[in-house]
Write an enzyme that holds these catalytic residues in place. Structure first.
Site, mmCIF file in Angstrom:
data_model
loop_
_atom_site.group_PDB
_atom_site.id
_atom_site.type_symbol
_atom_site.label_atom_id
_atom_site.label_comp_id
_atom_site.label_asym_id
_atom_site.label_seq_id
_atom_site.Cartn_x
_atom_site.Cartn_y
_atom_site.Cartn_z
ATOM 1 N N LYS A 257 25.055 40.340 -7.515
ATOM 2 C CA LYS A 257 23.881 39.473 -7.660
ATOM 3 C C LYS A 257 22.659 40.326 -7.995
ATOM 4 O O LYS A 257 22.596 41.487 -7.593
ATOM 5 C CB LYS A 257 23.608 38.748 -6.331
ATOM 6 C CG LYS A 257 24.571 37.624 -5.990
ATOM 7 C CD LYS A 257 24.192 36.981 -4.653
ATOM 8 C CE LYS A 257 25.211 35.951 -4.189
ATOM 9 N NZ LYS A 257 25.306 34.755 -5.032
ATOM 10 N N ARG A 331 34.872 30.157 -1.114
ATOM 11 C CA ARG A 331 36.026 29.246 -1.186
ATOM 12 C C ARG A 331 37.338 29.984 -0.917
ATOM 13 O O ARG A 331 38.299 29.380 -0.468
ATOM 14 C CB ARG A 331 36.035 28.532 -2.538
ATOM 15 C CG ARG A 331 36.308 29.403 -3.722
ATOM 16 C CD ARG A 331 35.883 28.733 -5.027
ATOM 17 N NE ARG A 331 34.425 28.729 -5.194
ATOM 18 C CZ ARG A 331 33.783 28.125 -6.187
ATOM 19 N NH1 ARG A 331 34.453 27.452 -7.109
ATOM 20 N NH2 ARG A 331 32.466 28.182 -6.265
#
Ligand code: BES
Ligand code: ZN
Ligand code: ZN
Length: 479
Positions: A257, A331
């Site tokens: 990021k 996830r």
């Protein structure tokens, strides 16, 4: 803040709707206030008449009569709490009124909740701590409601304690809260209130073949922990299973990021903080409902062993997953936690909570929990609970194409579906694959878990959402 049933004849708190007659004030003060337009009763408006030669009262505006709601009461009384502190009021009296269409006990709790929320601050890392302030607040209640309200006092204190616990956990940085300290926190705090906590170490996680969770954790030098929290007061009752995303830091992995988006990723364990804190409230309130909470906790970092964009990994279920993006890590950890819950715990239903997607924030804005579910009945229970507790929640639709887009060509599933695909929905659908047809609701809290600015009754930083929704959902489940 200390709440008692009774009356102290000290500072009087009077609350009123917009343009309402101000009963309780002397005619002179009433005329003075009205003539000078000092108080109109707008929502959150405050007028104080304190100090020597005053009538020693505080007026609180509730807004328009036909717009009254529990959340509006909370928000108005948050302002009262701040006013009490600013004026260093040591005790006050509040009469609990009955509002049409709103439960008396919930009204009293909303008043207390607003006031208690004004006291939250996160000063763990400040050398000079914030001022502590407390006020003795007397509630004047209808004679036959005293017992109910006294239960209500206890409950709202525990519930706000749990919300504050969640906020503190989320606000604590990743060098302070990491998988080991998160797991130890859960053990220390929950065992005090009768919740059994088991912490699975890396070797045990390996033995369970939680390959997806392990793949994410590999890029960090800190070992993963799988936290199992059991509260089972009833015999032969299928548990409600709560699953929380527990990424104590999400640097994005090799799909790293940008620095600006990374600072807040200490909050990527907001889901786990919420389920741990909910278990605390459930245990402390002795709620008669079997509940088990699960957290697969690790960091998403980069070292030489980090998983790669393009890797194909397995999962506890055995489904293979192509890692399109190492930053879609939540996830993967949830897939194994959900499958563990679905396949080993015989659940009544599963609710997962996760700071899962930026796409959810784009879709609903930063203040709304996004839901995906395979079961209308359970979803409605969660939604009603959120509505009562004043936490915004909205369900996403799911269409065939959403389901198609998580299917892989060279692996069973893809962990990322790319821009324009309805990322909040497809992330939910990825998770659905691992719940084995158990009634399930997924709550994406990427937006409301924390905020750069204060809103509603929430302070700047962590909100504690959705602890109140989860607690109320569990409490009401058998009713
Ligand atoms: N933890 C983030 C989601 C997030 C974003 C939470 C902003 C709170 C605020 C998650 O792991 C993530 O990075 N998701 C990616 C998924 C994408 C790569 C498919 C995202 O939302 O960009
Ligand atoms: Zn990520
Ligand atoms: Zn994440």
């Amino acid at each position: 803040m200390e709440f008692k049933i009774g009356k102290s004849n000290s500072t009087k708190v009077i609350y009123a709707f917009e343009n309402c007659d101000l009963c309780g004030l002397s005619e002179t003060l009433k005329a003075y206030v009205n003539e000078n337009k000092l108080f109109k009763g707008k929502r959150g408006e405050i007028f104080t008449n304190l100090g020597p030669n005053s009538e020693n009262l505080i007026l609180v505006g509730l807004g328009k009569k036909d717009e009254i709601s529990l959340e509006n009461i909370r928000r108005s009384f948050l302002k009262l709490g701040k006013t009490l502190k600013a004026n260093n009021v040591s005790s006050c009296d509040i009469k609990i009124n009955k509002f049409e269409g709103i439960c008396y006990k919930l009204t009293a709790q909303a008043i207390m909740e607003g006031i208690i929320n004004s006291t939250y601050s996160f000063d763990k890392f400040l050398k000079e701590k914030n001022d502590k302030y407390s006020c003795e607040i007397f509630l004047e209640v209808e004679e036959d409601k005293k017992e109910k309200i006294s239960d209500g006092i206890k409950e709202i204190k525990v519930l706000t304690e749990a919300v504050f616990m969640c906020r503190d956990l989320v606000n604590r940085p990743a060098n302070d809260i990491y998988p080991e300290t998160l797991a130890n926190f859960a053990k220390d705090e929950l065992e005090k209130v009768g919740v059994n906590v088991e912490i699975l170490e890396k070797k045990q996680i390996e033995a369970l073949k939680m390959e997806a969770f392990l793949a994410v954790s590999r890029g960090s030098d800190l070992p993963p922990k799988f936290i199992i929290m059991k509260y089972l007061p009833n015999k032969d009752e299928k548990p409600i299973v709560l699953v929380g995303k527990g990424l104590t830091y999400d640097a994005g992995g090799l799909a790293i990021k940008p620095a600006t988006g990374m600072v807040d990723m200490k909050t990527d364990m907001g889901g786990s903080a919420a389920v741990i804190s909910t278990m605390y409230a459930i245990g402390k309130m002795n709620i008669q409902r079997n509940v088990i909470a699960l957290v697969a906790s690790c960091e998403n970092m980069i070292n030489g062993s980090a998983y790669r964009n393009g890797d194909i990994i397995s999962s506890m279920k055995g489904s293979t997953i192509e890692v399109i993006n190492t930053d879609a890590e939540g996830r993967l950890t949830l897939a194994d936690a959900l499958y563990y819950g679905a396949s080993k715990l015989n659940p009544e239903c599963i609710i997962d909570v996760a700071t899962l997607t930026g796409a959810c924030i784009y879709a609903l804005g930063g203040k709304v929990v996004g839901a995906v579910s395979n079961n209308d009945e359970i979803f409605e229970k969660v939604k009603n609970s959120a509505d009562i507790m004043g936490e915004y929640l909205w369900r996403f639709p799911v269409f065939e194409e959403h389901r198609e887009s998580v299917k892989g060509k060279i692996a069973d599933l893809l962990n990322s579906t790319g821009p324009g695909s309805g990322g909040a929905i497809t992330a939910g659908i990825f998770l659905e694959h691992f719940v084995e047809n158990t009634p399930w609701v997924h709550l994406d809290i990427a937006g409301p878990s924390h905020s750069a600015t204060a809103w509603g009754i929430n302070p700047q930083g962590a909100s504690g959402i959705p602890v109140k929704t989860l607690y109320n959902f569990v409490k009401k489940f058998n009713k």
